[in-house]
Design a protein around this motif. Sequence first.
Motif, PDB file in Angstrom:
ATOM      1  N   SER A  99      24.325  44.092  -7.021  1.00 32.91           N
ATOM      2  CA  SER A  99      25.340  44.041  -6.281  1.00 32.91           C
ATOM      3  C   SER A  99      24.801  44.095  -4.882  1.00 32.91           C
ATOM      4  CB  SER A  99      26.365  45.237  -6.336  1.00 32.91           C
ATOM      5  OG  SER A  99      25.963  46.438  -6.485  1.00 32.91           O
ATOM      6  N   ILE A 100      23.723  44.865  -4.401  1.00 28.38           N
ATOM      7  CA  ILE A 100      23.149  45.095  -3.097  1.00 28.38           C
ATOM      8  C   ILE A 100      22.376  43.716  -2.641  1.00 28.38           C
ATOM      9  CG2 ILE A 100      21.344  46.274  -1.848  1.00 28.38           C
ATOM     10  CD1 ILE A 100      21.810  48.711  -3.475  1.00 28.38           C
ATOM     11  N   ARG A 101      21.975  43.094  -3.647  1.00 28.22           N
ATOM     12  CA  ARG A 101      21.285  41.589  -3.403  1.00 28.22           C
ATOM     13  C   ARG A 101      22.265  40.828  -3.173  1.00 28.22           C
ATOM     14  NH1 ARG A 101      18.387  37.525  -7.538  1.00 28.22           N
ATOM     15  NH2 ARG A 101      17.325  36.357  -6.031  1.00 28.22           N
ATOM     16  N   LYS A 102      23.594  40.770  -3.709  1.00 25.02           N
ATOM     17  CA  LYS A 102      24.539  39.959  -3.522  1.00 25.02           C
ATOM     18  C   LYS A 102      25.150  40.067  -1.838  1.00 25.02           C
ATOM     19  CE  LYS A 102      28.914  38.191  -4.936  1.00 25.02           C
ATOM     20  NZ  LYS A 102      30.297  38.530  -5.917  1.00 25.02           N
ATOM     21  N   SER A 103      25.179  41.501  -1.546  1.00 24.25           N
ATOM     22  CA  SER A 103      25.792  41.781  -0.368  1.00 24.25           C
ATOM     23  C   SER A 103      24.613  41.448   0.896  1.00 24.25           C
ATOM     24  CB  SER A 103      25.625  43.228  -0.307  1.00 24.25           C
ATOM     25  OG  SER A 103      26.736  43.814  -1.051  1.00 24.25           O
ATOM     26  N   TYR A 104      23.443  41.284   0.362  1.00 26.06           N
ATOM     27  CA  TYR A 104      22.365  40.979   1.277  1.00 26.06           C
ATOM     28  C   TYR A 104      22.551  39.322   1.492  1.00 26.06           C
ATOM     29  CZ  TYR A 104      17.570  40.166   3.381  1.00 26.06           C
ATOM     30  OH  TYR A 104      16.597  39.595   3.880  1.00 26.06           O
ATOM     31  N   ALA A 105      22.672  38.642   0.266  1.00 26.11           N
ATOM     32  CA  ALA A 105      22.531  37.164   0.471  1.00 26.11           C
ATOM     33  C   ALA A 105      23.877  36.751   1.307  1.00 26.11           C
ATOM     34  CB  ALA A 105      22.844  36.656  -0.870  1.00 26.11           C
ATOM     35  N   GLU A 106      25.091  37.485   1.111  1.00 28.94           N
ATOM     36  CA  GLU A 106      26.137  37.186   2.005  1.00 28.94           C
ATOM     37  C   GLU A 106      26.012  37.539   3.563  1.00 28.94           C
ATOM     38  OE1 GLU A 106      29.485  39.419   0.162  1.00 28.94           O
ATOM     39  OE2 GLU A 106      29.333  37.890  -1.676  1.00 28.94           O
ATOM     40  N   CYS A 107      25.229  38.592   3.912  1.00 27.23           N
ATOM     41  CA  CYS A 107      24.776  38.890   5.157  1.00 27.23           C
ATOM     42  C   CYS A 107      24.151  37.835   5.685  1.00 27.23           C
ATOM     43  CB  CYS A 107      24.082  40.213   5.214  1.00 27.23           C
ATOM     44  SG  CYS A 107      23.852  40.700   6.755  1.00 27.23           S
ATOM     45  N   ARG A 108      23.060  37.372   5.151  1.00 22.88           N
ATOM     46  CA  ARG A 108      22.111  36.351   5.582  1.00 22.88           C
ATOM     47  C   ARG A 108      22.784  35.054   5.864  1.00 22.88           C
ATOM     48  NH1 ARG A 108      16.577  36.915   5.749  1.00 22.88           N
ATOM     49  NH2 ARG A 108      16.837  34.893   6.569  1.00 22.88           N
ATOM     50  N   ARG A 109      23.804  34.758   4.741  1.00 25.61           N
ATOM     51  CA  ARG A 109      24.463  33.532   4.768  1.00 25.61           C
ATOM     52  C   ARG A 109      25.593  33.530   6.101  1.00 25.61           C
ATOM     53  NH1 ARG A 109      26.980  33.757   0.216  1.00 25.61           N
ATOM     54  NH2 ARG A 109      24.957  33.157  -0.819  1.00 25.61           N
ATOM     55  N   GLY A 110      26.047  34.699   6.344  1.00 23.98           N
ATOM     56  CA  GLY A 110      26.694  34.874   7.560  1.00 23.98           C
ATOM     57  C   GLY A 110      26.300  34.804   9.135  1.00 23.98           C
ATOM     58  N   MET A 111      24.832  35.046   8.892  1.00 22.90           N
ATOM     59  CA  MET A 111      24.170  34.799  10.134  1.00 22.90           C
ATOM     60  C   MET A 111      24.159  33.235  10.409  1.00 22.90           C
ATOM     61  SD  MET A 111      23.953  37.877  10.749  1.00 22.90           S
ATOM     62  CE  MET A 111      23.002  37.657  12.386  1.00 22.90           C
ATOM     63  N   ILE A 112      24.006  32.585   9.502  1.00 25.18           N
ATOM     64  CA  ILE A 112      23.874  31.017   9.976  1.00 25.18           C
ATOM     65  C   ILE A 112      25.152  30.264   9.784  1.00 25.18           C
ATOM     66  CG2 ILE A 112      23.081  28.772   8.528  1.00 25.18           C
ATOM     67  CD1 ILE A 112      20.965  30.591   6.902  1.00 25.18           C
ATOM     68  N   ASP A 113      26.110  30.771   9.148  1.00 25.13           N
ATOM     69  CA  ASP A 113      27.622  30.281   9.025  1.00 25.13           C
ATOM     70  C   ASP A 113      28.194  30.224  10.536  1.00 25.13           C
ATOM     71  OD1 ASP A 113      30.162  29.262   8.790  1.00 25.13           O
ATOM     72  OD2 ASP A 113      30.645  30.736   7.172  1.00 25.13           O
ATOM     73  N   PRO A 114      28.330  28.984  11.356  1.00 28.09           N
ATOM     74  CA  PRO A 114      28.793  29.178  12.607  1.00 28.09           C
ATOM     75  C   PRO A 114      30.233  29.761  12.720  1.00 28.09           C
ATOM     76  CG  PRO A 114      29.088  26.979  11.661  1.00 28.09           C
ATOM     77  CD  PRO A 114      28.117  27.587  10.877  1.00 28.09           C
ATOM     78  N   ARG A 115      31.101  29.846  11.847  1.00 30.11           N
ATOM     79  CA  ARG A 115      32.598  30.446  11.690  1.00 30.11           C
ATOM     80  C   ARG A 115      32.444  31.863  11.785  1.00 30.11           C
ATOM     81  NH1 ARG A 115      34.964  27.896   6.556  1.00 30.11           N
ATOM     82  NH2 ARG A 115      32.841  28.298   6.107  1.00 30.11           N
ATOM     83  N   LYS A 116      31.226  32.527  11.170  1.00 29.24           N
ATOM     84  CA  LYS A 116      31.081  33.907  11.111  1.00 29.24           C
ATOM     85  C   LYS A 116      30.256  34.412  12.351  1.00 29.24           C
ATOM     86  CE  LYS A 116      31.847  34.638   6.391  1.00 29.24           C
ATOM     87  NZ  LYS A 116      30.790  35.254   5.078  1.00 29.24           N
ATOM     88  N   ARG A 117      29.529  33.495  13.079  1.00 26.37           N
ATOM     89  CA  ARG A 117      28.906  33.888  14.132  1.00 26.37           C
ATOM     90  C   ARG A 117      29.707  34.693  15.144  1.00 26.37           C
ATOM     91  NH1 ARG A 117      25.638  29.038  15.786  1.00 26.37           N
ATOM     92  NH2 ARG A 117      26.006  29.826  17.656  1.00 26.37           N
ATOM     93  N   PHE A 118      30.671  34.195  15.468  1.00 25.23           N
ATOM     94  CA  PHE A 118      31.699  34.739  16.313  1.00 25.23           C
ATOM     95  C   PHE A 118      32.334  35.767  15.992  1.00 25.23           C
ATOM     96  CE2 PHE A 118      31.035  30.094  17.623  1.00 25.23           C
ATOM     97  CZ  PHE A 118      30.474  30.158  18.881  1.00 25.23           C
ATOM     98  N   ARG A 119      32.538  36.000  14.706  1.00 27.15           N
ATOM     99  CA  ARG A 119      33.182  36.928  14.213  1.00 27.15           C
ATOM    100  C   ARG A 119      32.457  38.129  13.718  1.00 27.15           C
ATOM    101  NH1 ARG A 119      37.315  33.933  10.290  1.00 27.15           N
ATOM    102  NH2 ARG A 119      35.289  32.867   9.514  1.00 27.15           N
ATOM    103  N   GLY A 120      31.352  37.989  13.498  1.00 26.56           N
ATOM    104  CA  GLY A 120      30.299  38.767  12.900  1.00 26.56           C
ATOM    105  C   GLY A 120      30.544  38.977  11.440  1.00 26.56           C
ATOM    106  N   ASN A 121      29.557  39.950  10.837  1.00 27.57           N
ATOM    107  CA  ASN A 121      29.376  39.980   9.439  1.00 27.57           C
ATOM    108  C   ASN A 121      30.376  40.896   8.735  1.00 27.57           C
ATOM    109  OD1 ASN A 121      27.364  38.362   8.857  1.00 27.57           O
ATOM    110  ND2 ASN A 121      25.911  39.498   9.243  1.00 27.57           N
ATOM    111  N   ALA A 122      31.377  41.248   9.730  1.00 30.30           N
ATOM    112  CA  ALA A 122      32.520  42.601   8.927  1.00 30.30           C
ATOM    113  C   ALA A 122      33.171  41.766   8.200  1.00 30.30           C
ATOM    114  CB  ALA A 122      33.334  42.759  10.305  1.00 30.30           C
TER     115      ALA A 122
END
Length: 72
Positions: free
Chosen positions: A47-70
Motif C-alpha cells: 500500500s505504501i508503494r501504491k501511494s508512492y506511485a500515485e505521488c510520483r504520477r501526481g508530479m507529472i500530471d498537469p492537472r495536479k501540478r497546480f492543485r498539489g498532491n493533496a
Amino acid sequence: MPSSCQEIRQELIECMLKSNCVLVKRNTVAECFKSENADDVPSECQSIRKSYAECRRGMIDPRKRFRGNATQ
C-alpha cells in the motif's frame, strides 16, 4: 526529487528493509516486488508503494501540478 514524495519513499524503504523478503530471503527490494516474489511483500509495504506511485504520477500530471498532491 520533490520533497512531497521523499517522505513516502523513505517510508517504503524502511518497510521493505524490515520485511522477510529482504531480511530472511536476502533479496533486493527490486527483486521482492517482481511477480514471483510479490507474495513475500507485506500488504503494508504494497500500500505504501501504491501511494508512492500515485505521488510520483501526481508530479507529472498537469492537472495536479497546480492543485498539489493533496488527497481529496
